[in-house]
Design an enzyme around this catalytic site. Structure first.
Site, PDB file in Angstrom:
ATOM      1  CD1 TRP A  57       2.906   7.083  20.979  1.00 57.14           C
ATOM      2  CD2 TRP A  57       1.039   6.790  22.189  1.00 57.14           C
ATOM      3  NE1 TRP A  57       3.243   7.235  22.302  1.00 57.14           N
ATOM      4  CE2 TRP A  57       2.113   7.051  23.068  1.00 57.14           C
ATOM      5  CE3 TRP A  57      -0.231   6.563  22.720  1.00 57.14           C
ATOM      6  CZ2 TRP A  57       1.954   7.092  24.449  1.00 57.14           C
ATOM      7  CZ3 TRP A  57      -0.379   6.602  24.107  1.00 57.14           C
ATOM      8  CH2 TRP A  57       0.699   6.872  24.963  1.00 57.14           C
ATOM      9  CG  MET A  58       1.502  12.954  20.118  1.00 60.15           C
ATOM     10  SD  MET A  58       1.838  14.735  19.942  1.00 60.15           S
ATOM     11  CE  MET A  58       2.708  15.065  21.486  1.00 60.15           C
ATOM     12  CG  ASN A  59       5.783   9.183  23.878  1.00 58.32           C
ATOM     13  OD1 ASN A  59       5.627   8.447  22.921  1.00 58.32           O
ATOM     14  ND2 ASN A  59       6.869   9.137  24.608  1.00 58.32           N
ATOM     15  CG  ASP A  60       8.609  11.928  25.966  1.00 58.85           C
ATOM     16  OD1 ASP A  60       7.510  11.489  26.291  1.00 58.85           O
ATOM     17  OD2 ASP A  60       9.681  11.465  26.385  1.00 58.85           O
ATOM     18  CD  GLN A  76      10.366   9.386  21.791  1.00 64.12           C
ATOM     19  OE1 GLN A  76      10.362   8.263  22.212  1.00 64.12           O
ATOM     20  NE2 GLN A  76      11.296   9.810  20.932  1.00 64.12           N
ATOM     21  CG  PHE A 120      13.537   5.791  23.881  1.00 62.49           C
ATOM     22  CD1 PHE A 120      12.772   5.134  22.916  1.00 62.49           C
ATOM     23  CD2 PHE A 120      13.543   5.266  25.176  1.00 62.49           C
ATOM     24  CE1 PHE A 120      12.026   3.990  23.230  1.00 62.49           C
ATOM     25  CE2 PHE A 120      12.807   4.132  25.503  1.00 62.49           C
ATOM     26  CZ  PHE A 120      12.054   3.493  24.543  1.00 62.49           C
ATOM     27  CB  SER A 121      13.051  11.786  24.776  1.00 58.87           C
ATOM     28  OG  SER A 121      11.684  11.542  24.533  1.00 58.87           O
ATOM     29  NE  ARG A 193      13.632   6.458  29.948  1.00 59.41           N
ATOM     30  CZ  ARG A 193      13.651   5.515  30.883  1.00 59.41           C
ATOM     31  NH1 ARG A 193      14.687   4.704  30.999  1.00 59.41           N
ATOM     32  NH2 ARG A 193      12.644   5.381  31.731  1.00 59.41           N
ATOM     33  CD  GLU A 257      10.451   8.324  32.054  1.00 62.28           C
ATOM     34  OE1 GLU A 257      10.657   7.429  31.226  1.00 62.28           O
ATOM     35  OE2 GLU A 257       9.311   8.743  32.323  1.00 62.28           O
TER      36      GLU A 257
HETATM   37  C1  FRU Z   1       9.012   9.705  28.783  1.00 61.29           C
HETATM   38  C2  FRU Z   1       9.772   8.594  28.078  1.00 61.29           C
HETATM   39  C3  FRU Z   1      11.245   8.924  27.935  1.00 61.29           C
HETATM   40  C4  FRU Z   1      11.652   8.098  26.756  1.00 61.29           C
HETATM   41  C5  FRU Z   1      10.433   8.162  25.891  1.00 61.29           C
HETATM   42  C6  FRU Z   1      10.149   6.929  25.102  1.00 61.29           C
HETATM   43  O1  FRU Z   1       7.666   9.731  28.437  1.00 61.29           O
HETATM   44  O2  FRU Z   1       9.597   7.378  28.749  1.00 61.29           O
HETATM   45  O3  FRU Z   1      11.991   8.672  29.100  1.00 61.29           O
HETATM   46  O4  FRU Z   1      12.794   8.586  26.116  1.00 61.29           O
HETATM   47  O5  FRU Z   1       9.332   8.430  26.738  1.00 61.29           O
HETATM   48  O6  FRU Z   1       9.063   7.100  24.253  1.00 61.29           O
END
Ligand code: FRU
Length: 511
Positions: A57-60, A76, A120-121, A193, A257
């Site tokens: 998985w990836m996100n931000d 992320q 986190f980000s 954050r 965020e």
């Molecule tokens: C946004 C978020 C950020 C957080 C990160 C955690 O997608 O919720 O606010 O730092 O993802 O993975």
């Protein structure tokens, strides 16, 4: 074949086994990885020219930065699965923002540290030439210092700093205690954050995504002489309360965020992510206060947590996380989740609307031309064939009053449908199930610019963007069909070349 972290753990455990048992376990682990690699590299819905994780998985996007001739994109990442959790900063590098290679994970949680439950980000800057990251660490709360409650998690968020130890940005040294240990006294925050940083005169400035209970979203502004000692100033900007209960403040729009803040021309742009969308505000920044004058949505589709950086020429480039729309069991079955958007360029219209287009260098990935400009090619639109779900289409047209639709179809049916409802005073574009308004007049020309890459479709219409996910495998090449009131002006299309041989599955799977 390199080993995954999980297979390494399994192999280490095997050290206590007899040699025969350990051998059998190693062979089964290797064949598991080989099977996963085949599945990932053969997955027709897995993009071929976007950055995406080798698996899991990836996100931000986090801390994108150009340094010593290379672009570094962190993001992320969950090393343990294809759903959200165990947040680390993965690392990829590129000479040109198009061709990416995965590096080893850059930042992981430190057991017992302020980021023990997640890195986190955050953002990366050059501190007198030394790459330095400030990110949010999450850890279990103690006493009443909880800052994150979203219905599933309860955490204390603090802002942490790490300094690069090498020019390839592979090794980072963390400062053991947070540089911002908690929210300003007296502020009852609903989140704290995602630091973003910039230089102002002889100081560093930092903003944090936040929200104030019962008052709505807020961006908190700090300043520092040295990135380590921070003074809280005031909210850079505040929202208005939705009136909804605060069990999920981000979902309600009461916690903002991933802020980002930067100048374009003589205006400033603030990006925030909330309620599943990235929103922009354009306005004036003076005396360390921001007054928004116009606002809108950066991308109307599956796109979140956008972040900008300056490229090697000082141009501002926007990145975003292309989200999945399927349920977790589907992601686990696929073995991967999340995609980074193509690099995008931002500009302002004369009336301060934020416009998004794909960066011009993406045209460097073009392969065979599948349609060429001019009325002749328009007449033959039915002959266009788009192969391998890896194409770009650039269409200019003059819609008439009424509706028109453009179908991207194979024998098994529509893959995607773009339609326009064109009336005096109201123009609405719909791509599959998602819609957005177009500000232009009903009689003006339209440009539809679409990138299809596996299950990702990034479409730009006159400076508005909508990213679609389509989890349908067409029966063959995609063709095009128009219906309704439209006068096509020009059409161009290309196959797009893959950026790797194996859908970016190295280093998990060697090429
Ligand atoms: C946004 C978020 C950020 C957080 C990160 C955690 O997608 O919720 O606010 O730092 O993802 O993975």
């Amino acid at each position: 074949m390199s080993l995954t972290r999980r297979s390494f753990i399994r192999l280490s455990a095997a050290a206590a086994l007899t040699p025969a048992m350990a051998g059998a376990l190693r062979r089964s682990t290797e064949s598991d990885t080989a099977a996963l690699c085949r599945k990932l590299a053969d997955d027709p819905l897995r993009p071929q020219y976007h950055l995406l994780p080798d698996h899991n998985w990836m996100n931000d996007p986090n801390g994108p930065i150009f340094f010593h001739g290379r672009y570094h994109m962190f993001h992320q990442y969950n090393p343990a699965g294809a759903t959200w959790g165990n947040m680390n900063w993965a690392h990829a590098t590129s000479p040109d923002m198009l061709h990416w290679e995965h590096e080893a994970i850059a930042l992981s949680p430190t057991p017992g540290g302020p980021d023990q439950d997640g890195v986190f980000s955050g953002s990366a800057v050059l501190d007198n030439g030394t790459p330095t990251i400030i990110y949010t660490g999450v850890a279990p709360p103690s006493g009443n210092n909880t800052t994150l409650r979203d219905g599933s998690h309860t955490w204390r968020e603090t802002q942490c700093l790490a300094v690069a130890q090498d020019e390839a940005l592979r090794t980072w040294k963390k400062v053991t205690t947070p540089v911002i240990a908690g929210p300003p006294p007296g502020l009852d925050v609903t989140g704290f954050r995602d630091p973003a940083l910039w230089r102002e005169d002889d100081k560093w400035m930092l903003i944090l995504g936040s929200g104030i209970r019962g008052k709505g979203g807020a961006i908190l502004l700090y300043s520092s002489p040295d990135l380590r000692n921070w003074t809280y100033l005031h909210p850079l900007v505040e929202g208005t309360f939705s009136g909804k209960d605060s069990s999920n403040p981000v979902g309600a729009g009461d916690m903002w965020e991933c802020p980002d803040f930067f100048p374009i021309g003589n205006k400033h742009v603030l990006l925030i992510s909330t309620m599943g969308k990235v929103r922009w505000k354009v306005g004036t920044y003076a005396n360390q206060k921001f007054t928004a004058e116009t606002e809108g949505v950066v991308d109307w589709g599956s796109y979140y947590a956008a972040k900008t950086m300056l490229d090697r020429n000082g141009r501002r480039i926007l990145w975003g996380w292309i989200t999945e729309t399927g349920p977790d069991p589907e992601l686990i079955k696929a073995g991967w989740a999340g995609v980074m958007s193509l690099p995008r360029v931002l500009s302002l219209t004369a009336n301060n609307q934020l416009q998004t287009t794909v960066a011009p260098e993406v045209s460097g990935l073009r392969g065979a031309q599948i349609a060429s400009s001019g009325p002749a090619s328009i007449a033959n639109i039915g002959d266009v064939r788009m192969n391998n779900l890896a194409t770009e289409l650039d269409l200019r047209l003059k819609p008439k009053i009424g509706e028109f639709t453009l179908h991207f179809h194979s024998d098994s049916g529509d893959f995607a449908v773009i339609s326009l409802s064109n009336k005096e005073g109201s123009r609405v574009v719909t791509i599959n199930e998602q819609s957005f308004p177009l500000p232009s007049e009903y009689d003006s020309e339209i440009r539809i610019h679409s990138y299809i890459d596996g299950s990702v479709m990034e479409t730009f219409v006159d400076g508005s963007a909508l990213t679609t996910r389509v989890y349908k495998i067409p029966s063959g090449p995609l063709g095009l069909r128009f219906e309704g009131n439209v006068r096509p002006i020009s059409l161009e299309g290309w196959q797009i070349n893959p950026i790797s041989k194996n859908r970016l599955t190295s280093p998990l799977c060697s090429p």
